[in-house]
Write an enzyme that holds these catalytic residues in place. Structure first.
Site, PDB file in Angstrom:
ATOM      1  N   LYS A 121       0.825  -1.212   0.000  1.00 46.33           N
ATOM      2  CA  LYS A 121       0.000   0.000   0.000  1.00 46.33           C
ATOM      3  C   LYS A 121       0.855   1.256   0.000  1.00 46.33           C
ATOM      4  O   LYS A 121       0.504   2.245  -0.629  1.00 46.33           O
ATOM      5  CB  LYS A 121      -0.931   0.024   1.214  1.00 46.33           C
ATOM      6  CG  LYS A 121      -2.107  -0.931   1.092  1.00 46.33           C
ATOM      7  CD  LYS A 121      -3.116  -0.678   2.211  1.00 46.33           C
ATOM      8  CE  LYS A 121      -4.234  -1.711   2.203  1.00 46.33           C
ATOM      9  NZ  LYS A 121      -5.124  -1.567   3.370  1.00 46.33           N
ATOM     10  N   LYS A 202      -8.867 -13.064  -9.472  1.00 48.97           N
ATOM     11  CA  LYS A 202      -9.972 -13.104  -8.519  1.00 48.97           C
ATOM     12  C   LYS A 202     -11.047 -12.086  -8.879  1.00 48.97           C
ATOM     13  O   LYS A 202     -10.737 -11.007  -9.355  1.00 48.97           O
ATOM     14  CB  LYS A 202      -9.451 -12.771  -7.105  1.00 48.97           C
ATOM     15  CG  LYS A 202      -9.063 -13.995  -6.300  1.00 48.97           C
ATOM     16  CD  LYS A 202      -8.511 -13.588  -4.964  1.00 48.97           C
ATOM     17  CE  LYS A 202      -9.398 -13.968  -3.823  1.00 48.97           C
ATOM     18  NZ  LYS A 202      -8.757 -13.810  -2.514  1.00 48.97           N
ATOM     19  N   LYS A 205     -13.806  -5.862  -7.003  1.00 47.47           N
ATOM     20  CA  LYS A 205     -14.496  -4.592  -7.172  1.00 47.47           C
ATOM     21  C   LYS A 205     -13.671  -3.629  -8.024  1.00 47.47           C
ATOM     22  O   LYS A 205     -14.203  -2.757  -8.679  1.00 47.47           O
ATOM     23  CB  LYS A 205     -14.697  -3.996  -5.774  1.00 47.47           C
ATOM     24  CG  LYS A 205     -15.616  -2.840  -5.676  1.00 47.47           C
ATOM     25  CD  LYS A 205     -15.855  -2.503  -4.220  1.00 47.47           C
ATOM     26  CE  LYS A 205     -14.887  -1.452  -3.729  1.00 47.47           C
ATOM     27  NZ  LYS A 205     -15.254  -0.085  -4.034  1.00 47.47           N
TER      28      LYS A 205
END
Ligand code: TRP
Length: 339
Positions: A121, A202, A205
């Site tokens: 991140k 996978k 979103k």
């Protein structure tokens, strides 16, 4: 009430949390939420929506608030039951950040800097705030505050759970036996639902190709369209083979939605074409998600009901949290709070 009911052994405590990220998709549902729901009778369940974790990366306040309500409504619609479980918002329960502080004072900086999710991140951001580094300590506090036995998590959270165990052990060792060591609970069934457009990735979103992602609130026509235009493999057999990732994914989805085994479905569709099979998959997904969407549509309009759920969840969670925190504060040597 008879004596035996009082002596009933306590149910194992299950805790899991998720960030209020907006819409849940079929992968979240079949791989996680459905399984959480199944644990509600035999476990004391805590389900948290972690808004304090959400602000470790840039967020828009109005969106965070809406996403929190929307996630709550989706979880309830997906079967998390406020009557049997404690559904709460992290910032509503005082104690998460307080315990995180104490645990943070037992946590070597290097261990946080080595967390893979932190490294991922922080690479994606220009500047990194301390909150992002501290994220796993707050997560450890979420878990230890309720003395969880089992923590359903995805693979990507296993390292964070390890840290929670480390910190529990450290606290127990430095002060005295206080925390149970939480174990990961990683479900096998349906845990890998892939994109309908790229069955090697996978379902997500953030997939730029949204035709590959089915949301739990999608309407039947949207679901059918996505399933019917899903990417399949060469050949014509409905089999969950390694060289047939598309068909295998559809079989996994259908098995998850119907509760039937993949092998049984393979036998049922032997000799039938992909077209028939896809139609059956679409029917199964619609049958599963239609009640979820209808319930969601009702709930999301009913802010009073959502507020009631959150109040009950927070009160119940707070009672447990307060007990743990008082014990922890006493053990570290803080003077008892004047009451
Ligand atoms: N970090 C988790 C995730 O992004 C969310 C989370 C926060 C969590 N606290 C937790 C998960 C405690 C399990 C237990 O998925």
């Amino acid at each position: 009430m008879s004596e035996t009911t009082d002596k009933k052994p306590a149910k194992p405590v299950v805790l899991t949390c998720a960030q209020p990220t907006g819409r849940l998709h079929l992968g979240n549902y079949l791989g996680a939420v459905l399984n959480w729901g199944r644990m509600q009778d035999d476990h004391e369940c805590y389900f948290g929506i972690v808004d304090q974790h959400a602000i470790t990366v840039p967020t828009v306040p109005a969106q965070l608030r809406e996403n929190t309500y929307s996630c709550l409504a989706q979880y309830v619609a997906c079967g998390l039951d406020p009557a049997r479980s404690r559904l709460f918002v992290q910032s509503h329960v005082l104690g998460h950040t307080e315990l995180a502080w104490v645990l943070g004072c037992l946590c070597p900086l290097g261990q946080l800097e080595r967390m893979t999710q932190f490294k991922d991140k922080s690479r994606k951001q220009q500047s990194v705030d301390a909150g992002l580094l501290f994220y796993p300590v707050l997560m450890a506090a979420d878990i230890l505050l309720y003395n969880a036995d089992l923590v359903p998590v995805g693979d990507d959270q296993k390292q964070h759970l390890e840290l929670a165990r480390d910190l529990a052990e450290k606290f127990n060792h430095r002060y005295s036996e206080t925390f149970k060591l939480p174990a990961p609970f990683i479900s096998k069934v349906g845990s890998r639902i892939m994109s309908l457009q790229d069955p090697t990735a996978k379902m997500s979103k953030s997939d730029p190709n949204q035709a590959g992602t089915v949301y739990v609130t999608d309407r039947p026509d949207e679901i059918r369209k996505k399933v019917m235009s899903s990417v399949t493999d060469s050949g014509a057999e409905v089999r969950a083979a390694d060289d047939k990732p598309g068909i295998r994914n559809l079989l996994t989805i259908m098995a998850g939605c119907t509760g039937r085994d993949v092998a049984v479905l393979e036998a049922e569709f032997a000799g039938k074409g992909y077209g028939d099979f896809k139609k059956a998959v679409a029917d199964a997904v619609v049958a599963t998600l239609d009640p979820v969407r209808l319930r969601y549509d009702e709930l999301i309009k009913d802010r009073e009901e959502l507020a009631r759920i959150l109040k009950a969840g927070a009160e119940s969670a707070q009672a447990t949290a307060f007990r743990t925190l008082s014990k922890v504060h006493r053990k570290v040597g803080f003077v008892e709070r004047p009451r």
